[in-house]
Scaffold this active site. Structure first.
Site, short mmCIF file in Angstrom:
data_model
loop_
_atom_site.label_atom_id
_atom_site.label_comp_id
_atom_site.label_asym_id
_atom_site.label_seq_id
_atom_site.Cartn_x
_atom_site.Cartn_y
_atom_site.Cartn_z
N SER A 1 0.84 -1.20 0.00
CA SER A 1 0.00 0.00 0.00
C SER A 1 0.87 1.24 0.00
CB SER A 1 -0.85 -0.01 1.27
OG SER A 1 -1.43 1.25 1.50
N TYR B 1 -1.67 -0.89 11.06
CA TYR B 1 -1.97 -1.49 9.76
C TYR B 1 -0.83 -1.22 8.77
CZ TYR B 1 -3.47 -1.11 4.93
OH TYR B 1 -3.50 -1.16 3.55
N LYS C 1 2.19 -3.69 6.74
CA LYS C 1 2.56 -3.69 5.31
C LYS C 1 4.07 -3.48 5.16
CE LYS C 1 -1.50 -4.25 3.36
NZ LYS C 1 -1.82 -5.56 2.77
N1 UFG Z 1 -12.86 11.03 3.08
C1 UFG Z 1 -13.89 11.88 3.41
N2 UFG Z 1 -15.03 11.32 3.93
C2 UFG Z 1 -15.17 9.99 4.15
C3 UFG Z 1 -14.09 9.13 3.83
C4 UFG Z 1 -12.94 9.68 3.29
O1 UFG Z 1 -13.80 13.09 3.22
O2 UFG Z 1 -16.23 9.57 4.65
C5 UFG Z 1 -11.64 11.60 2.45
C6 UFG Z 1 -10.36 11.38 3.23
O3 UFG Z 1 -10.18 12.41 4.17
C7 UFG Z 1 -9.33 11.39 2.09
C8 UFG Z 1 -10.08 10.78 0.91
O4 UFG Z 1 -11.45 10.94 1.22
O5 UFG Z 1 -8.99 12.72 1.75
C9 UFG Z 1 -9.81 9.31 0.70
O6 UFG Z 1 -10.03 8.61 1.91
P1 UFG Z 1 -10.08 7.01 1.97
O7 UFG Z 1 -10.39 6.63 3.38
O8 UFG Z 1 -10.96 6.49 0.89
O9 UFG Z 1 -8.61 6.60 1.56
P2 UFG Z 1 -7.22 6.95 2.27
O10 UFG Z 1 -6.41 7.66 1.23
O11 UFG Z 1 -7.37 7.61 3.57
O12 UFG Z 1 -6.73 5.50 2.60
C10 UFG Z 1 -6.20 4.67 1.65
C11 UFG Z 1 -6.43 3.20 2.00
C12 UFG Z 1 -5.69 2.83 3.25
C13 UFG Z 1 -4.27 3.28 3.19
C14 UFG Z 1 -4.20 4.75 2.87
C15 UFG Z 1 -2.82 5.27 2.73
O13 UFG Z 1 -7.80 2.95 2.18
O14 UFG Z 1 -5.70 1.43 3.35
O15 UFG Z 1 -4.86 4.97 1.63
O16 UFG Z 1 -2.19 4.62 1.68
F1 UFG Z 1 -3.66 3.08 4.39
#
Ligand code: UFG
Length: 341
Positions: free
Chosen positions: A127, A151, A155
């Site tokens: 990841s 988590y 990885k």
């Molecule tokens: N977000 C919102 N509202 C929500 C969910 C997410 O605004 O309800 C925003 C987050 O703040 C972020 C973007 O949407 O800016 C993406 O969020 P995600 O949770 O979909 O994805 P992340 O980038 O936070 O996480 C992903 C993977 C994780 C990994 C991480 C870092 O899901 O497993 O990337 O690589 F750890």
């Protein structure tokens, strides 16, 4: 000669799409999954969409090494694509032992049984989380690594275990695939992401709002240093990601290499909302709320190493990703719970 590939976590979102691509290229696939965060129905869909090769399914807990050994005794496995593992950042902070035990022990069991059975080809589901808070954008594979939660640390630890194995024995051929943000679904609308409970990730949440399962989205932060103040990520279509696994598998060579799998293009949360509204024809109400702890402003891949060395490129754009996510969600509002048994 048909090759048999063990796909751990093959009932899950990325694993199931990868299993379909493998079957369509006439590989035989052995799926090992404990179904703790996935549905057996996904296996039926994989078999029906896959066409060519054969699918064998084992409901198995990979932390039991004797069960892992049985998989290799029973099937002529030649390579392993390892997706199985726990992946919720917040839960990993609450239950670190559970995360370390599950993700690390299952991987060590697999690697040690691979060696026992003279299987040396390994593709690992890593990841972009291994980059922690990136100092450089887009992020190349040479960027410093560092996890910010248990988590992510699992990885990173698994990546390091793989590097150590490859250094110790040159029969290993390993690829560490660092995914950015996988979204989208199979074009058939029959296979897609089906999180249990409240989705942690943005696109499943957006789709559940669009389909009427949830009232409103919370946008975590409107004051990030990005083009519109909301967080920017490199979203990649899951079928492009699946194709990246085939490319990695088919170009494995001695040693252990990490590859970013992303598009190199960034989209903000507000870009996702407006594109999702456009492709679904539904309105997606949202509130801008506080930043989520641990989030960063921007994450963006430099995918050039994978483009050059794997001969692979992600070419589906955001509209295509969300069109496919919406097809899956609108055909299966409750996910796999909707499909008939
Ligand atoms: N977000 C919102 N509202 C929500 C969910 C997410 O605004 O309800 C925003 C987050 O703040 C972020 C973007 O949407 O800016 C993406 O969020 P995600 O949770 O979909 O994805 P992340 O980038 O936070 O996480 C992903 C993977 C994780 C990994 C991480 C870092 O899901 O497993 O990337 O690589 F750890």
């Amino acid at each position: 000669m048909t090759k048999t590939i063990l796909v751990t976590g093959g009932a899950g979102f990325i694993g199931s799409h990868t299993a379909v691509e493998l079957l369509q290229r006439d590989y035989d696939v052995v799926i090992a999954d404990d179904l703790s965060n996935s549905s057996a129905k996904a296996i039926d869909v994989v078999s029906s969409l896959g066409g060519g090769g054969n699918v064998a399914f084992h409901k198995v807990d990979l932390t039991d090494e004797s069960l892992v050994a049985e998989l290799f005794d029973e099937h002529p496995i030649e390579a392993v694509v390892h997706f199985a593992g726990l992946k919720a950042v917040g839960e990993s902070v609450e239950k670190p032992i559970h995360y370390y035990r599950t993700n690390l022990i299952s991987t060590m069991n697999l690697l040690s049984q691979m060696a026992n059975h003279q299987v040396w080809d390994f593709v690992f589901s890593s990841s972009a989380t291994v980059y922690g808070t990136p100092e450089q954008l887009p992020i190349p594979e040479t960027a410093p690594t560092g996890a910010t939660n248990p988590y992510g640390r699992t990885k990173l630890m698994i990546e390091e275990i793989c590097q150590d194995l490859a250094a110790a024995d040159d029969r290993w051929r390993m690829s560490l695939l660092r995914y950015f943000n996988p979204v989208g679904a199979h074009a058939s609308g029959q296979l897609g992401e089906d999180p249990r409970g409240i989705p942690n990730n943005l696109v499943p949440f957006v789709m559940q709002v669009a389909v009427g399962r949830r009232d409103k989205l919370q946008v975590f932060g409107g004051d990030w240093d990005t083009h519109d103040g909301s967080g920017v990520r490199d979203y990649i279509h899951v079928v492009d990601l699946a194709a990246g696994h085939l490319a990695a598998l088919e170009t494995l060579s001695e040693g252990c290499e990490a590859y970013n799998l992303g598009t190199g293009n960034g989209s903000s949360v507000l870009d996702i909302i407006s594109t999702a509204e456009q492709v679904s024809g539904k309105s997606i109400p949202y509130d801008i709320v506080e930043r989520r702890s641990g989030d960063i402003a921007t994450s963006l891949a430099d995918p050039s190493k994978a483009n050059q060395e794997l001969g692979w490129r992600a070419d589906r754009n955001l509209e295509a990703m969300l069109t496919d996510s919406w097809r899956w969600q609108s055909m299966n509002p409750m996910g796999f719970a909707d499909s008939s048994d």
